[in-house]
Design an enzyme around this catalytic site. Structure first.
Site, PDB file in Angstrom:
ATOM      1  N   TYR A   6       9.453 -72.047  -2.486  1.00 42.01           N
ATOM      2  CA  TYR A   6       9.985 -72.803  -0.720  1.00 42.01           C
ATOM      3  C   TYR A   6      11.640 -72.339  -1.296  1.00 42.01           C
ATOM      4  CZ  TYR A   6      12.687 -74.857   3.109  1.00 42.01           C
ATOM      5  OH  TYR A   6      13.196 -75.196   4.437  1.00 42.01           O
ATOM      6  N   TYR A 178      13.041 -83.587   5.554  1.00 46.28           N
ATOM      7  CA  TYR A 178      13.287 -84.021   4.165  1.00 46.28           C
ATOM      8  C   TYR A 178      12.873 -82.150   3.342  1.00 46.28           C
ATOM      9  CZ  TYR A 178      10.008 -83.466  -0.460  1.00 46.28           C
ATOM     10  OH  TYR A 178       9.919 -83.239  -1.995  1.00 46.28           O
ATOM     11  N   THR A 180      11.490 -79.637   2.272  1.00 43.47           N
ATOM     12  CA  THR A 180      11.229 -78.417   2.559  1.00 43.47           C
ATOM     13  C   THR A 180      10.340 -78.560   4.178  1.00 43.47           C
ATOM     14  OG1 THR A 180       9.114 -79.815   2.406  1.00 43.47           O
ATOM     15  CG2 THR A 180      10.023 -78.359   0.365  1.00 43.47           C
ATOM     16  N   LYS A 181      10.445 -78.949   4.869  1.00 48.26           N
ATOM     17  CA  LYS A 181      10.885 -78.491   6.744  1.00 48.26           C
ATOM     18  C   LYS A 181      10.826 -78.263   7.241  1.00 48.26           C
ATOM     19  CE  LYS A 181       7.849 -82.508   5.804  1.00 48.26           C
ATOM     20  NZ  LYS A 181       7.554 -83.261   5.115  1.00 48.26           N
ATOM     21  N   ASN A 182      11.251 -77.329   8.492  1.00 52.04           N
ATOM     22  CA  ASN A 182      11.847 -76.782   9.007  1.00 52.04           C
ATOM     23  C   ASN A 182      13.333 -76.691   9.359  1.00 52.04           C
ATOM     24  OD1 ASN A 182       9.402 -75.254   9.047  1.00 52.04           O
ATOM     25  ND2 ASN A 182       8.667 -75.199  11.316  1.00 52.04           N
TER      26      ASN A 182
END
Length: 376
Positions: A6, A178, A180-182
């Site tokens: 990511y 968080y 790794t979110k969009n």
């Protein structure tokens, strides 16, 4: 080739916005949090949003708002991150798991009603990977049994299905920012709701149950505050909000980039009978948080390690909650209790999936996965 699992999408505009906060008076909950809450509510087309420290806390506050406590049951899915079920445990209630759809991994709505009892206080549904559950059916069941619905939308800010958007039919919806979110603030979350009294309670509950936050107390003449009830410490701060405000403006553009990457993956794996991809339901707009493939469970872990050895970042989303040590010991769950969730949990691999991913990197991932699964 080294391909990270990511990479975030923060840019210079986001950093400048944070600098404004750092050069301002209030680093805690204040002007930027208010701006973000209003912008996020507008994006979702919902009346109220409250910023908090994480989606886990959003779930917990939502359950507490509904009065969930010891002796109650909350119907949910075993195929999610542990925070979904843990939030129920924090309330002293019991999560009642329902197996999932084999084609999507979302909760199997046809099995939900069988799990509702006199103790059921709420349905807690998860929009897995970024695809909405069948909220029309879920809402109908909830109304029939006079119970509330909380949407765990940690994966699904942008999603819709059958003309229904996230948060539209649920009583409350919970979101994650968080790392790794969009859109991300490293850590952070939010709750949307329809009811003004719920909104007012959430604003106070996130800050000890106090009647006024710091900005309200100190912006002009000092105002005394009262503690109206026993609340918590879960308030979003201005630094987090500043990171999110401008990302929200780009979220749809970035989702379209991820949609194109998803199509490359789907085409690239279409001729490989050893790889299955979760279905996207008709009339659904996928938020495209995660791109997962399902492979032979007997070979999944070896494939994970081989991909890592070849420089490709991977993850598992998710191992089923009921088979984790805590839940096995507490409730006596065993293999076979929720076979569809178990099969998906044993076969799933999440691949790198972010807007900065280059086409040559996607092609390398496809080629490598196809080669490894074919040779196995």
């Amino acid at each position: 080739m080294k391909i990270e699992f990511y990479k975030h999408n923060l840019n210079s505009e986001d950093k400048r916005e944070v600098s404004k906060v750092l050069n301002s008076l209030f680093l805690t909950t204040g002007e930027w949090v208010s701006k973000f809450e209003k912008a996020f509510a507008k994006f979702l087309n919902l009346p109220h949003v409250v910023g908090v420290t994480s989606c886990t806390e959003a779930l917990y506050l939502s359950l507490k708002n509904l009065g969930v406590g010891p002796g109650d049951e909350v119907v949910t899915t075993p195929l999610s991150f542990i925070s979904t079920a843990n939030a129920v445990e924090y309330c002293g209630a019991k999560p009642i798991f329902v197996d999932v759809e084999p084609e999507t991994g979302n909760i199997d709505v046809d099995l939900v009603e069988k799990s509702i009892s006199k103790k059921t206080k709420a349905l807690l549904v998860v929009h897995l990977y970024g695809q909405l559950c069948d909220m029309k059916k879920i809402s109908k069941i909830a109304k029939k049994h006079r119970i509330k619905v909380i949407e765990d939308a940690a994966h699904c800010i942008e999603g819709s299905r059958d003309g229904v958007r996230v948060g539209e039919l649920g009583d409350l919806a919970c979101f994650s920012f968080y790392a790794t979110k969009n859109i991300t603030s490293g850590e952070g979350g939010a709750i949307s709701c329809h009811n003004i009294k719920t909104y007012e309670w959430l604003k106070k509950a996130r800050l000890h149950g106090m009647s006024k936050d710091a900005a309200e107390r100190y912006s002009k003449k000092y105002k005394h505050w009262d503690m109206e009830f026993l609340g918590f410490k879960m308030n979003m701060n201005n630094i987090q909000a500043a990171l999110l405000i401008n990302q929200l403006k780009r979220i749809e553009k970035l989702r379209r980039v991820k949609e194109r990457i998803a199509k490359l993956y789907k085409v690239g794996f279409s001729g490989n009978p050893k790889i299955k991809i979760p279905s996207v339901m008709p009339n659904a707009k996928h938020a495209r948080l995660l791109f997962t493939i399902w492979v032979d469970p007997k070979k999944r872990d070896n494939l994970l390690h081989s991909l890592q050895d070849l420089g490709i970042g991977v993850a598992v989303n998710f191992r089923p909650v009921h088979l984790l040590k805590y839940y096995r010991q507490r409730y006596g769950y065993k293999t076979g209790d929720f076979p569809v969730a178990e099969r998906i949990g044993a076969s799933t691999i999440s691949l790198p999936f972010y807007p900065k991913l280059r086409k040559k990197e996607v092609n390398y991932i496809i080629k490598t996965v196809n080669r490894l699964t074919s040779s196995g």
